[in-house]
Write a protein that holds these residues in place. Sequence first.
Motif, PDB file in Angstrom:
ATOM      1  N   TYR A   9      28.856  46.445  20.263  1.00 35.31           N
ATOM      2  CA  TYR A   9      28.160  46.572  21.547  1.00 35.31           C
ATOM      3  C   TYR A   9      27.369  47.878  21.581  1.00 35.31           C
ATOM      4  O   TYR A   9      27.637  48.799  20.783  1.00 35.31           O
ATOM      5  CB  TYR A   9      29.166  46.510  22.708  1.00 35.31           C
ATOM      6  CG  TYR A   9      29.677  45.102  22.950  1.00 35.31           C
ATOM      7  CD1 TYR A   9      30.786  44.613  22.268  1.00 35.31           C
ATOM      8  CD2 TYR A   9      29.014  44.257  23.823  1.00 35.31           C
ATOM      9  CE1 TYR A   9      31.239  43.305  22.468  1.00 35.31           C
ATOM     10  CE2 TYR A   9      29.461  42.952  24.025  1.00 35.31           C
ATOM     11  CZ  TYR A   9      30.571  42.490  23.346  1.00 35.31           C
ATOM     12  OH  TYR A   9      30.991  41.195  23.536  1.00 35.31           O
ATOM     13  N   SER A  10      26.425  47.927  22.516  1.00 38.52           N
ATOM     14  CA  SER A  10      25.555  49.087  22.630  1.00 38.52           C
ATOM     15  C   SER A  10      25.880  49.841  23.923  1.00 38.52           C
ATOM     16  O   SER A  10      26.238  49.220  24.933  1.00 38.52           O
ATOM     17  CB  SER A  10      24.091  48.607  22.665  1.00 38.52           C
ATOM     18  OG  SER A  10      23.212  49.669  22.865  1.00 38.52           O
ATOM     19  N   TYR A  46      25.092  51.282  27.281  1.00 39.55           N
ATOM     20  CA  TYR A  46      24.026  50.942  28.234  1.00 39.55           C
ATOM     21  C   TYR A  46      23.811  52.139  29.160  1.00 39.55           C
ATOM     22  O   TYR A  46      24.559  52.336  30.119  1.00 39.55           O
ATOM     23  CB  TYR A  46      24.412  49.711  29.034  1.00 39.55           C
ATOM     24  CG  TYR A  46      23.236  48.928  29.576  1.00 39.55           C
ATOM     25  CD1 TYR A  46      23.311  47.551  29.746  1.00 39.55           C
ATOM     26  CD2 TYR A  46      22.037  49.546  29.912  1.00 39.55           C
ATOM     27  CE1 TYR A  46      22.240  46.817  30.232  1.00 39.55           C
ATOM     28  CE2 TYR A  46      20.957  48.828  30.402  1.00 39.55           C
ATOM     29  CZ  TYR A  46      21.058  47.466  30.552  1.00 39.55           C
ATOM     30  OH  TYR A  46      19.993  46.739  31.028  1.00 39.55           O
ATOM     31  N   LYS A  67      21.016  51.988  24.599  1.00 45.49           N
ATOM     32  CA  LYS A  67      19.942  51.337  25.356  1.00 45.49           C
ATOM     33  C   LYS A  67      19.733  52.119  26.646  1.00 45.49           C
ATOM     34  O   LYS A  67      20.702  52.408  27.350  1.00 45.49           O
ATOM     35  CB  LYS A  67      20.315  49.897  25.704  1.00 45.49           C
ATOM     36  CG  LYS A  67      19.357  49.247  26.705  1.00 45.49           C
ATOM     37  CD  LYS A  67      19.687  47.796  26.963  1.00 45.49           C
ATOM     38  CE  LYS A  67      18.696  47.153  27.915  1.00 45.49           C
ATOM     39  NZ  LYS A  67      18.931  45.700  28.045  1.00 45.49           N
ATOM     40  N   LYS A  83      17.989  51.980  30.299  1.00 40.99           N
ATOM     41  CA  LYS A  83      17.355  51.176  31.338  1.00 40.99           C
ATOM     42  C   LYS A  83      16.242  52.017  31.939  1.00 40.99           C
ATOM     43  O   LYS A  83      16.516  53.024  32.607  1.00 40.99           O
ATOM     44  CB  LYS A  83      18.389  50.791  32.392  1.00 40.99           C
ATOM     45  CG  LYS A  83      17.842  50.047  33.605  1.00 40.99           C
ATOM     46  CD  LYS A  83      16.987  48.851  33.271  1.00 40.99           C
ATOM     47  CE  LYS A  83      17.668  47.889  32.353  1.00 40.99           C
ATOM     48  NZ  LYS A  83      17.060  46.611  32.180  1.00 40.99           N
ATOM     49  N   HIS A 100      22.047  40.006  26.009  1.00 40.35           N
ATOM     50  CA  HIS A 100      21.767  40.625  27.314  1.00 40.35           C
ATOM     51  C   HIS A 100      23.014  40.647  28.164  1.00 40.35           C
ATOM     52  O   HIS A 100      23.938  39.842  27.987  1.00 40.35           O
ATOM     53  CB  HIS A 100      20.690  39.772  28.006  1.00 40.35           C
ATOM     54  CG  HIS A 100      20.524  40.023  29.463  1.00 40.35           C
ATOM     55  ND1 HIS A 100      21.126  39.261  30.444  1.00 40.35           N
ATOM     56  CD2 HIS A 100      19.816  40.957  30.109  1.00 40.35           C
ATOM     57  CE1 HIS A 100      20.769  39.701  31.635  1.00 40.35           C
ATOM     58  NE2 HIS A 100      19.991  40.727  31.459  1.00 40.35           N
ATOM     59  N   CYS A 148      25.233  44.127  20.989  1.00 41.07           N
ATOM     60  CA  CYS A 148      25.091  43.424  22.274  1.00 41.07           C
ATOM     61  C   CYS A 148      25.094  44.412  23.443  1.00 41.07           C
ATOM     62  O   CYS A 148      25.786  45.431  23.396  1.00 41.07           O
ATOM     63  CB  CYS A 148      26.247  42.452  22.458  1.00 41.07           C
ATOM     64  SG  CYS A 148      26.371  41.223  21.149  1.00 41.07           S
ATOM     65  N   ASP A 149      24.332  44.077  24.479  1.00 42.01           N
ATOM     66  CA  ASP A 149      24.416  44.844  25.736  1.00 42.01           C
ATOM     67  C   ASP A 149      25.749  44.560  26.420  1.00 42.01           C
ATOM     68  O   ASP A 149      26.273  43.449  26.332  1.00 42.01           O
ATOM     69  CB  ASP A 149      23.326  44.390  26.726  1.00 42.01           C
ATOM     70  CG  ASP A 149      21.930  44.888  26.360  1.00 42.01           C
ATOM     71  OD1 ASP A 149      20.980  44.533  27.078  1.00 42.01           O
ATOM     72  OD2 ASP A 149      21.801  45.607  25.353  1.00 42.01           O
ATOM     73  N   HIS A 172      27.499  45.883  30.398  1.00 43.32           N
ATOM     74  CA  HIS A 172      27.626  46.808  31.526  1.00 43.32           C
ATOM     75  C   HIS A 172      29.088  47.208  31.729  1.00 43.32           C
ATOM     76  O   HIS A 172      29.378  48.042  32.590  1.00 43.32           O
ATOM     77  CB  HIS A 172      27.166  46.125  32.820  1.00 43.32           C
ATOM     78  CG  HIS A 172      25.694  45.956  32.970  1.00 43.32           C
ATOM     79  ND1 HIS A 172      24.917  45.165  32.158  1.00 43.32           N
ATOM     80  CD2 HIS A 172      24.836  46.479  33.890  1.00 43.32           C
ATOM     81  CE1 HIS A 172      23.656  45.202  32.571  1.00 43.32           C
ATOM     82  NE2 HIS A 172      23.569  45.985  33.605  1.00 43.32           N
TER      83      HIS A 172
END
Length: 429
Positions: free
Chosen positions: A150-151, A153, A196, A198, A325, A351-352, A354
Amino acid sequence: MDSALIVEEVQLTPILISDPPLLNTQGVHQPYTPRLVVEVVTRGGVTGLGETYGDGKYLDLARPLAGAMPGRPVTDVNGLFSLAERVCGDSRAVDGRVDAGGLRGAQTADKLRLSVVSAFEVACLDALGKTLGLPVHALLGGKVRDRVEYSAYLFYRWDAHPVGGEADDWGAALDPAGIVEQARRFDRTYGFRSFKLKGGVFPPEREVAAIRALAEEFPGRPLRLDPNGAWSVETSLAVARELKDVLEYLEDPASGTDAMAEIAARADVPLATNMCVTTFEEVPEAFARDSVRIVLCDHHYWGGLHRTRELAALCRTYGVGLSMHSNTHLGISLAAMTQVASTLPRLDHACDTHHPWQSEDVVTARPLFEDGRLAVSDAPGLGVELDRDRLAALHRRWVEDDGAMRDRDDAAAMRVADPGWRTPEVPRW
Ligand code: GKR
Ligand code: MG
């Protein structure tokens, strides 16, 4: 058909989950985000779990679908799509209530139905796996990796919501230094290797500076920037030129396939999207025009885990990369994301998620990220168990809400701090 696999009932529990003041081009996250927990209970006494968006327009579709499920086998996930078309209300009624161009992609009645079906499909697969003693990945053909990356965010954010909400200890991040500090914490706590940001929040040059600061702090690490379509073609090209030596990909710099195709033809940075390719109908034109090099899949968008695998096969066939996403989500969705991601032969990017932003959950165990990766569960089903006390508490918050939080509205949340705020027209810069 073994009666143990027949649906006895479906329980729907809308909830409100605490969410920090994360900024995006439409505004700011509300203090609480609506989610929907779907429980498919079989005659064998097994309960399968699913999760999706919990806004009223999704609930309006989930309720008739839940009512039509008893007596159906949990194996028939393909039948969910036609069932939803039959029972989920008149599309014109739903069309009138979609939020066009929202941060969950341009929404149509079909898209809303797919987002609801996705939770029912996941719940049926969870129930099937638990009944057969098989993990969901085995029902999808088997995993090809034992861990899913995972990345981190990263979000520009305020220290706290101006009114309401639960406090957290992250602190504000409104400049490059704040973003780097946030990235350090993600790196230290979860071991994420990719980052990532935003974007679409500040003038592009400020967001370019933030990416530059990240590249200096974490040399060689994959970086991605996503302004949710807030920039013009020329601005997008300028950012791509500035950052071509450090970006893994540039996500939705501008809005729509035409603009993305023009940028892709002139920029040296791969473009990614979760906004202009979110249905199978949009794939032929976008791929034919080379408007994107990477598609972010999302089972909540495309109609579930099997459809995610179908999209992945299309991307492989056309040589288009695949990432994943996320919107704000809890542990049921994270488990589903991890199960399906483990089965995708070509998952080219982290993968994104939250999830690290969520202080609350409805599953008993917090996910354990190690080196930015989650181990793929081999337990039956999704490998997560429901915490009924937490579910009840988050549902109580939904019941007691006066309606202000029951539908996502990032612009309304921004107006609490800035009464004159309106969702900016795109392109904003
Ligand atoms: O959580 O504010 C947010 C994101 O902007 C989300 O709504 C986007 O849909 O994360 C999504 C994305 O990558 O575009
Ligand atoms: Mg995006």
